[in-house]
Enzyme design. Structure first.
Site, mmCIF file in Angstrom:
data_model
loop_
_atom_site.group_PDB
_atom_site.id
_atom_site.type_symbol
_atom_site.label_atom_id
_atom_site.label_comp_id
_atom_site.label_asym_id
_atom_site.label_seq_id
_atom_site.Cartn_x
_atom_site.Cartn_y
_atom_site.Cartn_z
ATOM 1 N N THR A 100 0.862 -1.182 0.000
ATOM 2 C CA THR A 100 0.000 0.000 0.000
ATOM 3 C C THR A 100 0.899 1.233 0.000
ATOM 4 O O THR A 100 2.059 1.154 0.402
ATOM 5 C CB THR A 100 -0.884 0.022 1.254
ATOM 6 O OG1 THR A 100 -0.025 0.060 2.395
ATOM 7 C CG2 THR A 100 -1.766 -1.218 1.338
ATOM 8 N N GLU A 145 -5.576 -3.292 -1.764
ATOM 9 C CA GLU A 145 -6.115 -4.458 -1.051
ATOM 10 C C GLU A 145 -7.224 -5.164 -1.823
ATOM 11 O O GLU A 145 -7.635 -6.254 -1.451
ATOM 12 C CB GLU A 145 -6.681 -4.028 0.312
ATOM 13 C CG GLU A 145 -5.616 -3.654 1.342
ATOM 14 C CD GLU A 145 -5.278 -2.177 1.323
ATOM 15 O OE1 GLU A 145 -5.426 -1.539 0.244
ATOM 16 O OE2 GLU A 145 -4.869 -1.639 2.364
ATOM 17 N N LYS A 153 -15.083 16.207 11.265
ATOM 18 C CA LYS A 153 -16.216 15.882 12.140
ATOM 19 C C LYS A 153 -16.611 17.127 12.927
ATOM 20 O O LYS A 153 -15.952 17.492 13.888
ATOM 21 C CB LYS A 153 -15.833 14.728 13.071
ATOM 22 C CG LYS A 153 -15.511 13.477 12.274
ATOM 23 C CD LYS A 153 -15.059 12.331 13.143
ATOM 24 C CE LYS A 153 -14.620 11.166 12.292
ATOM 25 N NZ LYS A 153 -13.268 11.282 11.732
ATOM 26 N N TRP A 178 -20.651 15.037 9.598
ATOM 27 C CA TRP A 178 -19.417 14.885 8.834
ATOM 28 C C TRP A 178 -19.405 15.853 7.662
ATOM 29 O O TRP A 178 -20.386 15.954 6.908
ATOM 30 C CB TRP A 178 -19.307 13.451 8.298
ATOM 31 C CG TRP A 178 -18.966 12.458 9.354
ATOM 32 C CD1 TRP A 178 -18.743 12.707 10.686
ATOM 33 C CD2 TRP A 178 -18.822 11.044 9.178
ATOM 34 N NE1 TRP A 178 -18.459 11.542 11.346
ATOM 35 C CE2 TRP A 178 -18.502 10.503 10.452
ATOM 36 C CE3 TRP A 178 -18.906 10.186 8.087
ATOM 37 C CZ2 TRP A 178 -18.271 9.136 10.653
ATOM 38 C CZ3 TRP A 178 -18.693 8.840 8.289
ATOM 39 C CH2 TRP A 178 -18.373 8.314 9.546
HETATM 40 P P1 AMP Z 1 -4.388 2.708 -3.501
HETATM 41 O O1 AMP Z 1 -4.434 1.523 -2.611
HETATM 42 O O2 AMP Z 1 -3.111 3.475 -3.426
HETATM 43 O O3 AMP Z 1 -4.757 2.332 -4.899
HETATM 44 O O4 AMP Z 1 -5.487 3.739 -3.013
HETATM 45 C C1 AMP Z 1 -6.816 3.354 -2.853
HETATM 46 C C2 AMP Z 1 -7.656 4.535 -2.498
HETATM 47 O O5 AMP Z 1 -7.749 5.435 -3.612
HETATM 48 C C3 AMP Z 1 -9.099 4.175 -2.209
HETATM 49 O O6 AMP Z 1 -9.283 3.692 -0.904
HETATM 50 C C4 AMP Z 1 -9.792 5.503 -2.443
HETATM 51 O O7 AMP Z 1 -9.667 6.346 -1.329
HETATM 52 C C5 AMP Z 1 -9.007 6.081 -3.598
HETATM 53 N N1 AMP Z 1 -9.723 5.810 -4.861
HETATM 54 C C6 AMP Z 1 -9.547 4.803 -5.723
HETATM 55 N N2 AMP Z 1 -10.397 4.895 -6.766
HETATM 56 C C7 AMP Z 1 -11.146 5.998 -6.555
HETATM 57 C C8 AMP Z 1 -12.213 6.645 -7.256
HETATM 58 N N3 AMP Z 1 -12.672 6.187 -8.411
HETATM 59 N N4 AMP Z 1 -12.740 7.761 -6.709
HETATM 60 C C9 AMP Z 1 -12.281 8.262 -5.539
HETATM 61 N N5 AMP Z 1 -11.282 7.702 -4.841
HETATM 62 C C10 AMP Z 1 -10.719 6.588 -5.324
#
Ligand code: AMP
Length: 544
Positions: free
Chosen positions: A185, A329, A438, A443
């Site tokens: 991550t 994940e 918050k 929220w």
């Molecule tokens: P990563 O694990 O680095 O790919 O990041 C994942 C995170 O990116 C997710 O939990 C979201 O917060 C954000 N994310 C992924 N796709 C989208 C989307 N289409 N719109 C908004 N946020 C997104």
């Protein structure tokens, strides 16, 4: 009673085997690290992949050993995608945009035995090699002619490594649950965590990505994954492309608008995938250079939210946008947004409102929203809750970690995204759990505030964070970077926001800065923003 069907494990070599057998003459085109364009076919890729698998075994790797890659989207990386897991090892794609100490941490945490590295990242790796005690050797992904002088110990040349190997490999009959790939991550909220994919999860995820309501891929396509192969398996596209027999166009490290436009037009790209910033740059280039994007038909967009402006700009060029949601994940794709037949009679504005959402679950993955006590919340399009996901390509734990905080007792993974669900089954991300502001038990979505703020013509980038408040707990503050030569007063900002937000969303103040901090993957670094600007009073802030 069992059914009388063949029991064949879902293993990744079968995907390349299929591509070579039924689409053997279809091309994989790469922008090569050494310069120029490299092209070959699935048949040739399969034969080189077998040679690479033989070479990996000869390196003395044991089943389950991790093999790191630090590489752009290119044909040698494609070969590693199949040879490493196919031979029983784990392909650990490393994000070179992370900070060097994070890269060192994850190579050590994963205990990578060998690291395969593109020419572009040799220097980066040289800087941290002394900290990588467990790495036995490094393979530079090039030929002898282009091998650089390097201080890396135990260095091999990729082309020499595979040159004299047989082009057949006895792919082992693995259990389909065997680990195949690994990705960490991006570590926005602490140390990066290792996610370990399996043959089965990767194969099922790729099949899901192909579907018409997701990326909609077929043998008629030329697919260009702009999303890097070091970021969640390039959203599964290298596997999905081989599974459909589509032409694959790999853009290497040149991700600027001009280079991507050139590949789209010269290689006939019909479908592409990447994060919004890449497409913004591509469209800016296409507008400025007055070039078309034909034959591009579809662009999948994820990683952060798709904007109305991006949908409109692509639509004006006849390109359909597909909004997808996922995370490291979740392999990553777990939801996608397309309009259903039941939406045909809606107005254009109503359709747009749906397209901006992250969409419905891709069959195989399941979604729910819960409150902080884990109770399911209603799907009314208004109630905010934490998004939880489950399915055969969703992670069930982190590598080398006993942190179970994101995993519920009844088998769901808490994503950390805060969402609403419409009665119609469409999910919309409102914020990250840790970023939501918050205020008095309600929220405020930091993302919504940011998206509204960047509509102001003087603002280049905006971040909304909470500042401590005795009465409300937290109140919003905007941290803004302005466009060159622009100025902004508190009164102007207030006047701009007033008609656009609820009264209680009005930020207490704004702070104007030169640059906002970002993660290595280009997302706003909220942890750092809160550290720098999260205090009650910040010098130079302008009260709204
Ligand atoms: P990563 O694990 O680095 O790919 O990041 C994942 C995170 O990116 C997710 O939990 C979201 O917060 C954000 N994310 C992924 N796709 C989208 C989307 N289409 N719109 C908004 N946020 C997104």
């Amino acid at each position: 009673m069992h059914g009388l069907m063949m029991d064949m494990p879902l293993l990744l070599p079968s995907v390349l085997h299929y591509a070579a057998k039924f689409h053997g003459s279809t091309e994989i085109v790469s922008r090569a690290e050494e310069g120029g364009i490299h092209r070959y076919t699935y048949a040739e890729a399969a034969s080189r992949t077998a040679r690479l698998a033989n070479a990996l075994v000869a390196l003395g790797l044991e089943p389950g050993d991790r093999v790191g890659t630090l590489a752009w989207n290119g044909y040698r990386h494609f070969e590693l995608y199949f040879a490493v897991p196919g031979a029983g090892f784990v392909c650990h794609t490393i994000n070179p945009r992370l900070f060097p100490d994070q890269i060192s941490f994850i190579i050590n945490d994963a205990e990578d035995r060998f690291v395969f590295v593109d020419l572009s990242f040799v220097k980066l790796l040289e800087g941290i090699a002394p900290t990588l005690a467990k790495v036995k050797g490094y393979v530079i992904m090039t030929d002898r002619e282009h091998m650089p002088g390097t201080t890396l110990p135990n260095v091999l040349c990729y082309e020499e490594l595979i040159a004299a190997r047989p082009d057949h490999f006895p792919w082992p009959d693995l259990d389909e649950r065997t680990a195949s790939g690994m990705c960490y991550t991006s570590g926005t909220t602490g140390a990066p965590k290792g996610v370990l994919y399996s043959h089965r999860s990767t194969l099922l995820h790729s099949m899901a990505c192909i579907r018409a309501d997701v990326f909609g891929l077929s043998a008629r396509d030329a697919i260009m994954p702009v999303v890097p192969m070091f970021h969640v398996n390039s959203w599964g596209l290298p596997y999905a492309a081989a599974m459909t027999g589509a032409k694959l166009v790999l853009p290497g490290g040149k991700l600027d608008g001009a280079s991507l436009t050139e590949l789209i037009t010269t290689e006939g790209v019909t479908a592409a995938a990447g994060v919004p910033t890449v497409w913004q740059a591509l469209l800016n280039h296409a507008d400025a250079a007055d070039t078309g994007l034909a034959p591009l038909e579809r662009v999948a967009i994820g990683g952060s939210a798709l904007s109305a402006s991006l949908i409109g700009r692509f639509a004006a060029r006849g390109v359909r946008t597909i909004h997808a949601w996922g995370m490291t994940e979740t392999s990553p794709v777990a939801a996608s947004c397309v309009l259903a037949r039941r939406h045909d009679s809606l107005t254009a504005d109503e359709k747009l409102a749906i397209q901006l959402k992250q969409g419905f679950a891709v069959y195989g993955a399941d979604l729910r929203i819960v409150d902080h006590a884990g109770r399911e919340l209603p799907w009314d399009g208004k109630t905010h809750g934490v998004l939880e996901v489950r399915g055969p390509w969703i992670c069930s734990g982190y590598f080398n970690s006993d942190d179970r905080s994101a995993f519920s007792d009844d088998g769901w993974f808490a994503t950390g995204d805060v969402c609403t669900m419409t009665p119609d089954g469409y999910m919309e991300i409102v914020d990250r759990t840790k970023d939501v502001i918050k205020s008095g038990g309600e929220w405020i979505s930091s993302i919504a505030l940011e998206n509204i703020a960047i509509g102001h013509p003087a603002i280049r980038e905006a971040a909304a964070i909470g500042r401590p408040d005795d009465k409300w707990g937290e109140r919003p503050r905007l941290v803004l970077a302005l466009k060159p030569g622009c100025e902004l007063t508190a009164a102007e900002m207030r006047a701009f926001l007033e008609p656009r937000i609820a009264k209680w969303w009005m930020p207490d103040d704004i702070v104007i800065v030169d640059e906002l901090p970002h993660t290595a993957t280009g997302k706003l670094l909220k942890v750092e923003l809160r550290r720098l600007y999260g205090r009650r009073e910040v010098e130079g802030s302008l009260k709204l």
